[in-house]
Motif scaffolding. Structure first.
Motif, PDB file in Angstrom:
ATOM      1  N   LYS A  80      13.086 -37.731 -91.983  1.00  0.00           N
ATOM      2  CA  LYS A  80      13.431 -37.883 -93.392  1.00  0.00           C
ATOM      3  C   LYS A  80      13.959 -36.590 -94.009  1.00  0.00           C
ATOM      4  CE  LYS A  80       8.830 -37.084 -95.310  1.00  0.00           C
ATOM      5  NZ  LYS A  80       7.724 -37.713 -95.999  1.00  0.00           N
ATOM      6  N   TYR A  81      13.637 -35.453 -93.435  1.00  0.00           N
ATOM      7  CA  TYR A  81      14.078 -34.188 -93.994  1.00  0.00           C
ATOM      8  C   TYR A  81      15.558 -33.915 -93.721  1.00  0.00           C
ATOM      9  CZ  TYR A  81       9.094 -33.492 -94.455  1.00  0.00           C
ATOM     10  OH  TYR A  81       7.786 -33.646 -94.778  1.00  0.00           O
ATOM     11  N   TYR A  82      16.170 -34.666 -92.815  1.00  0.00           N
ATOM     12  CA  TYR A  82      17.591 -34.481 -92.526  1.00  0.00           C
ATOM     13  C   TYR A  82      18.462 -35.253 -93.509  1.00  0.00           C
ATOM     14  CZ  TYR A  82      15.958 -32.361 -88.243  1.00  0.00           C
ATOM     15  OH  TYR A  82      15.332 -31.541 -87.348  1.00  0.00           O
ATOM     16  N   ASP A  83      18.077 -36.484 -93.840  1.00  0.00           N
ATOM     17  CA  ASP A  83      18.821 -37.305 -94.798  1.00  0.00           C
ATOM     18  C   ASP A  83      17.809 -38.116 -95.587  1.00  0.00           C
ATOM     19  OD1 ASP A  83      20.602 -38.753 -96.239  1.00  0.00           O
ATOM     20  OD2 ASP A  83      21.682 -39.576 -94.519  1.00  0.00           O
ATOM     21  N   TYR A  84      17.312 -37.512 -96.646  1.00  0.00           N
ATOM     22  CA  TYR A  84      16.213 -38.109 -97.393  1.00  0.00           C
ATOM     23  C   TYR A  84      16.627 -39.419 -98.056  1.00  0.00           C
ATOM     24  CZ  TYR A  84      12.122 -38.596-100.319  1.00  0.00           C
ATOM     25  OH  TYR A  84      10.989 -39.084-100.906  1.00  0.00           O
ATOM     26  N   ASP A  85      17.846 -39.493 -98.595  1.00  0.00           N
ATOM     27  CA  ASP A  85      18.300 -40.722 -99.251  1.00  0.00           C
ATOM     28  C   ASP A  85      18.326 -41.886 -98.267  1.00  0.00           C
ATOM     29  OD1 ASP A  85      18.591 -39.493-101.698  1.00  0.00           O
ATOM     30  OD2 ASP A  85      20.691 -38.970-101.335  1.00  0.00           O
ATOM     31  N   LYS A  86      18.830 -41.645 -97.077  1.00  0.00           N
ATOM     32  CA  LYS A  86      18.879 -42.691 -96.054  1.00  0.00           C
ATOM     33  C   LYS A  86      17.461 -43.123 -95.683  1.00  0.00           C
ATOM     34  CE  LYS A  86      20.286 -43.409 -91.278  1.00  0.00           C
ATOM     35  NZ  LYS A  86      20.752 -42.731 -90.074  1.00  0.00           N
ATOM     36  N   TRP A  87      16.572 -42.166 -95.504  1.00  0.00           N
ATOM     37  CA  TRP A  87      15.198 -42.483 -95.143  1.00  0.00           C
ATOM     38  C   TRP A  87      14.524 -43.285 -96.258  1.00  0.00           C
ATOM     39  CZ3 TRP A  87      10.543 -41.199 -97.496  1.00  0.00           C
ATOM     40  CH2 TRP A  87       9.400 -41.532 -96.790  1.00  0.00           C
ATOM     41  N   GLU A  88      14.767 -42.888 -97.501  1.00  0.00           N
ATOM     42  CA  GLU A  88      14.155 -43.570 -98.634  1.00  0.00           C
ATOM     43  C   GLU A  88      14.647 -45.021 -98.721  1.00  0.00           C
ATOM     44  OE1 GLU A  88      15.100 -41.973-102.539  1.00  0.00           O
ATOM     45  OE2 GLU A  88      12.954 -41.901-102.950  1.00  0.00           O
ATOM     46  N   THR A  89      15.921 -45.247 -98.474  1.00  0.00           N
ATOM     47  CA  THR A  89      16.480 -46.592 -98.488  1.00  0.00           C
ATOM     48  C   THR A  89      15.866 -47.438 -97.375  1.00  0.00           C
ATOM     49  OG1 THR A  89      18.553 -45.694 -99.322  1.00  0.00           O
ATOM     50  CG2 THR A  89      18.625 -47.909 -98.402  1.00  0.00           C
ATOM     51  N   GLU A 109      12.993 -46.973 -95.931  1.00  0.00           N
ATOM     52  CA  GLU A 109      11.581 -47.174 -96.256  1.00  0.00           C
ATOM     53  C   GLU A 109      11.433 -48.296 -97.292  1.00  0.00           C
ATOM     54  OE1 GLU A 109       7.512 -46.216 -95.756  1.00  0.00           O
ATOM     55  OE2 GLU A 109       9.298 -45.723 -94.600  1.00  0.00           O
ATOM     56  N   TYR A 110      12.304 -48.306 -98.291  1.00  0.00           N
ATOM     57  CA  TYR A 110      12.267 -49.358 -99.311  1.00  0.00           C
ATOM     58  C   TYR A 110      12.515 -50.723 -98.671  1.00  0.00           C
ATOM     59  CZ  TYR A 110      13.819 -52.347-103.104  1.00  0.00           C
ATOM     60  OH  TYR A 110      13.965 -53.397-103.963  1.00  0.00           O
ATOM     61  N   ASN A 111      13.524 -50.804 -97.803  1.00  0.00           N
ATOM     62  CA  ASN A 111      13.837 -52.075 -97.136  1.00  0.00           C
ATOM     63  C   ASN A 111      12.684 -52.517 -96.244  1.00  0.00           C
ATOM     64  OD1 ASN A 111      16.338 -52.310 -98.347  1.00  0.00           O
ATOM     65  ND2 ASN A 111      17.384 -51.212 -96.720  1.00  0.00           N
ATOM     66  N   ARG A 112      12.062 -51.561 -95.554  1.00  0.00           N
ATOM     67  CA  ARG A 112      10.922 -51.901 -94.695  1.00  0.00           C
ATOM     68  C   ARG A 112       9.769 -52.461 -95.529  1.00  0.00           C
ATOM     69  NH1 ARG A 112       6.299 -49.911 -93.421  1.00  0.00           N
ATOM     70  NH2 ARG A 112       6.586 -47.966 -94.540  1.00  0.00           N
ATOM     71  N   GLN A 113       9.471 -51.820 -96.640  1.00  0.00           N
ATOM     72  CA  GLN A 113       8.389 -52.296 -97.500  1.00  0.00           C
ATOM     73  C   GLN A 113       8.713 -53.660 -98.096  1.00  0.00           C
ATOM     74  OE1 GLN A 113       7.719 -49.191-100.336  1.00  0.00           O
ATOM     75  NE2 GLN A 113       6.605 -47.901 -98.881  1.00  0.00           N
ATOM     76  N   LYS A 114       9.971 -53.869 -98.418  1.00  0.00           N
ATOM     77  CA  LYS A 114      10.387 -55.155 -98.970  1.00  0.00           C
ATOM     78  C   LYS A 114      10.206 -56.266 -97.932  1.00  0.00           C
ATOM     79  CE  LYS A 114      14.231 -57.154-101.516  1.00  0.00           C
ATOM     80  NZ  LYS A 114      15.601 -56.940-101.978  1.00  0.00           N
TER      81      LYS A 114
END
Length: 139
Positions: free
Chosen positions: A40-49, A51-56
């Motif tokens: 996540k430290y390399y591309d935080y926006d991609k990781w956050e997206t 993570e959101y999709n996984r939680q959804k």
């Protein structure tokens, strides 16, 4: 985020410039040598997206077996209703517009563009003529 999670230094803490510079050098070295503790430290926006999709997806999976929170269901239902309403309104407007009306709108847009151009160039005669053509007709 890296500073807070890896180095355990709270965000917003006051540090001297040389400390910040040293931490940034550590971060840059880890980044460039690909030795970050998490991707996540390399591309935080991609990781956050992701993570959101996984939680959804997990929430939707729980929905099948276990009841999920009423608030989440309510929000999802409201989103669906809003989308359906938008789609209905769009379809209504689309069916009400005839081909002639669409052409007339395009013609007026072209006239407005010519009007702006005439104004910029300083052609007062053309500007007045176009302005009269764009005025609504009295019925």
């Amino acid at each position: 985020i890296w500073l807070e999670e890896v180095k355990n230094i709270p965000q917003g803490s006051s540090m001297a410039r040389w400390e910040i510079s040293n931490y940034f050098k550590d971060y840059a070295e880890d980044y460039n040598t690909a030795t970050m503790p998490h991707s996540k430290y390399y591309d935080y926006d991609k990781w956050e997206t992701e993570e959101y999709n996984r939680q959804k997806q997990e929430a939707q999976g729980e929905k099948k077996g276990i009841a999920i929170s009423d608030e989440f269901e309510y929000r999802e239902e409201m989103k669906r209703k809003a989308e359906m309403k938008k789609k209905k309104e769009f379809d209504t407007v689309k069916t009400m517009m005839s081909k002639d009306k669409v052409e007339e709108m395009k013609r007026q847009a072209r006239l407005k563009a010519e009007l702006v151009n005439a104004y910029r160039v300083g052609d007062e005669e053309t500007r007045l003529k176009l302005q009269r053509r764009l005025e609504p007709e009295e019925k």
